[in-house]
Design an enzyme around this catalytic site. Sequence first.
Site, PDB file in Angstrom:
ATOM      1  N   ASN A  39     -11.149 -20.359   3.205  1.00  0.00           N
ATOM      2  CA  ASN A  39      -9.962 -19.791   2.551  1.00  0.00           C
ATOM      3  C   ASN A  39     -10.441 -19.160   1.247  1.00  0.00           C
ATOM      4  O   ASN A  39     -10.730 -19.875   0.289  1.00  0.00           O
ATOM      5  CB  ASN A  39      -8.930 -20.898   2.299  1.00  0.00           C
ATOM      6  N   TRP A  40     -10.513 -17.845   1.269  1.00  0.00           N
ATOM      7  CA  TRP A  40     -11.072 -17.147   0.098  1.00  0.00           C
ATOM      8  C   TRP A  40     -10.085 -17.092  -1.068  1.00  0.00           C
ATOM      9  O   TRP A  40     -10.456 -16.680  -2.172  1.00  0.00           O
ATOM     10  CB  TRP A  40     -11.483 -15.721   0.485  1.00  0.00           C
ATOM     11  N   LYS A  41      -8.831 -17.421  -0.809  1.00  0.00           N
ATOM     12  CA  LYS A  41      -7.778 -17.361  -1.837  1.00  0.00           C
ATOM     13  C   LYS A  41      -7.777 -15.970  -2.501  1.00  0.00           C
ATOM     14  O   LYS A  41      -8.056 -14.979  -1.814  1.00  0.00           O
ATOM     15  CB  LYS A  41      -7.952 -18.502  -2.849  1.00  0.00           C
TER      16      LYS A  41
ATOM     17  N   HIS B  67       0.039 -23.597   2.659  1.00  0.00           N
ATOM     18  CA  HIS B  67      -1.006 -24.057   1.735  1.00  0.00           C
ATOM     19  C   HIS B  67      -0.337 -24.647   0.490  1.00  0.00           C
ATOM     20  O   HIS B  67       0.699 -24.147   0.040  1.00  0.00           O
ATOM     21  CB  HIS B  67      -1.938 -22.906   1.356  1.00  0.00           C
TER      22      HIS B  67
ATOM     23  N   GLU C 228      -0.948 -24.343  -2.510  1.00  0.00           N
ATOM     24  CA  GLU C 228      -0.727 -23.372  -3.596  1.00  0.00           C
ATOM     25  C   GLU C 228       0.543 -22.559  -3.335  1.00  0.00           C
ATOM     26  O   GLU C 228       1.243 -22.178  -4.272  1.00  0.00           O
ATOM     27  CB  GLU C 228      -1.974 -22.488  -3.759  1.00  0.00           C
TER      28      GLU C 228
ATOM     29  N   GLU D 234      -4.901 -31.304   3.469  1.00  0.00           N
ATOM     30  CA  GLU D 234      -5.537 -30.967   2.191  1.00  0.00           C
ATOM     31  C   GLU D 234      -4.847 -31.733   1.061  1.00  0.00           C
ATOM     32  O   GLU D 234      -3.827 -31.255   0.521  1.00  0.00           O
ATOM     33  CB  GLU D 234      -5.420 -29.468   1.923  1.00  0.00           C
TER      34      GLU D 234
ATOM     35  N   GLY E  73     -10.116 -28.025  -5.303  1.00  0.00           N
ATOM     36  CA  GLY E  73     -10.699 -27.385  -6.480  1.00  0.00           C
ATOM     37  C   GLY E  73     -11.082 -28.347  -7.588  1.00  0.00           C
ATOM     38  O   GLY E  73     -11.374 -27.918  -8.706  1.00  0.00           O
TER      39      GLY E  73
ATOM     40  N   SER F 131     -12.356 -29.760  -1.820  1.00  0.00           N
ATOM     41  CA  SER F 131     -13.704 -30.001  -2.347  1.00  0.00           C
ATOM     42  C   SER F 131     -14.720 -30.351  -1.256  1.00  0.00           C
ATOM     43  O   SER F 131     -15.629 -31.144  -1.475  1.00  0.00           O
ATOM     44  CB  SER F 131     -13.676 -31.078  -3.434  1.00  0.00           C
TER      45      SER F 131
ATOM     46  N   GLY G 294     -12.445 -23.974   0.457  1.00  0.00           N
ATOM     47  CA  GLY G 294     -12.111 -23.008  -0.585  1.00  0.00           C
ATOM     48  C   GLY G 294     -13.371 -22.512  -1.277  1.00  0.00           C
ATOM     49  O   GLY G 294     -14.109 -21.675  -0.744  1.00  0.00           O
ATOM     50  N   GLY G 295     -13.658 -23.052  -2.460  1.00  0.00           N
ATOM     51  CA  GLY G 295     -14.771 -22.573  -3.292  1.00  0.00           C
ATOM     52  C   GLY G 295     -16.084 -22.412  -2.540  1.00  0.00           C
ATOM     53  O   GLY G 295     -16.786 -21.398  -2.708  1.00  0.00           O
TER      54      GLY G 295
END
Length: 257
Positions: A9-11, A102, A104, A174, A180, A220, A241-242
């Site tokens: 997930n590149w956000k 998600h 977010e 999640e 994150g 994470s 993510g990251g």
Amino acid sequence: MRKKIAAGNWKMNTTVDEGKKLAKDICDMIAKKPLKTINGNPGVIFFTPFVHLIEISKIIDGLDGVYAGAQNCHSKPSGAFTGEVSASMIKSAGITHVLVGHSERRNLFNENNKMLAAKASIAVENDLKIVFCCGELLDERENEKHFDVIRNQLKEGLFWMDERSFSNALIAYEPVWAIGTGVNATPGQAQEMHAFIRKQIAEKYGKKIAENFTILYGGSCNSKNAKQLFKQEDVDGGLIGGASLKAGEFFKIVQSF
Ligand code: 13P
């Protein structure tokens, strides 16, 4: 059969050129070491920003087991919703997957279970596969409400589906406190919740569907902890993510099954 999946997930990260390079670098690694030669024969999904999707779908074209997905869609088919993107637009761009719910989207954009059910509905109507995200906040876990929260997110957001629609869904667990933060759920915590989710699916759709259903972990997850997490019986892969923004790091995760 449960599918093993490593999804990035590149956000809201990367320009189009940066995103193209990232996808190309990962695809080059996959071309050299095809997914079917990797333990578990995982699938890979890139959830990229909207404006990248058509370019990314050209890059993945012809690579077995690699898909592109959108990070969101609107709940209505079309109309006066400035700035929004519909499920049929995503489908028409040749895209196969979409994220729904998600944290977010839930927490920063106030998307509630009712809206998410409507998004999931229009996505499957348009033949998109959805990755439905669920997860509890830190205080919900600290107050031992996490199982109730997940049960309710699934019940209201997803479990209204009939079996046929549900077969187009995957779930990503999640925990919000792990996203994150560098603090992943322990393999034991992830397994406990994934087993709980699978039990909810079995109660609603039957044991056979539950056994074959793919449940991803996100929060994470990186190349150092992926192996331990993916080793858990009910963890079928990750939504990353990251660590999905670095080609080498993400490809190590892909190889962690
Ligand atoms: P991180 O891997 O950066 O914690 O993000 C997880 C996530 O939100 C994936 O959807």
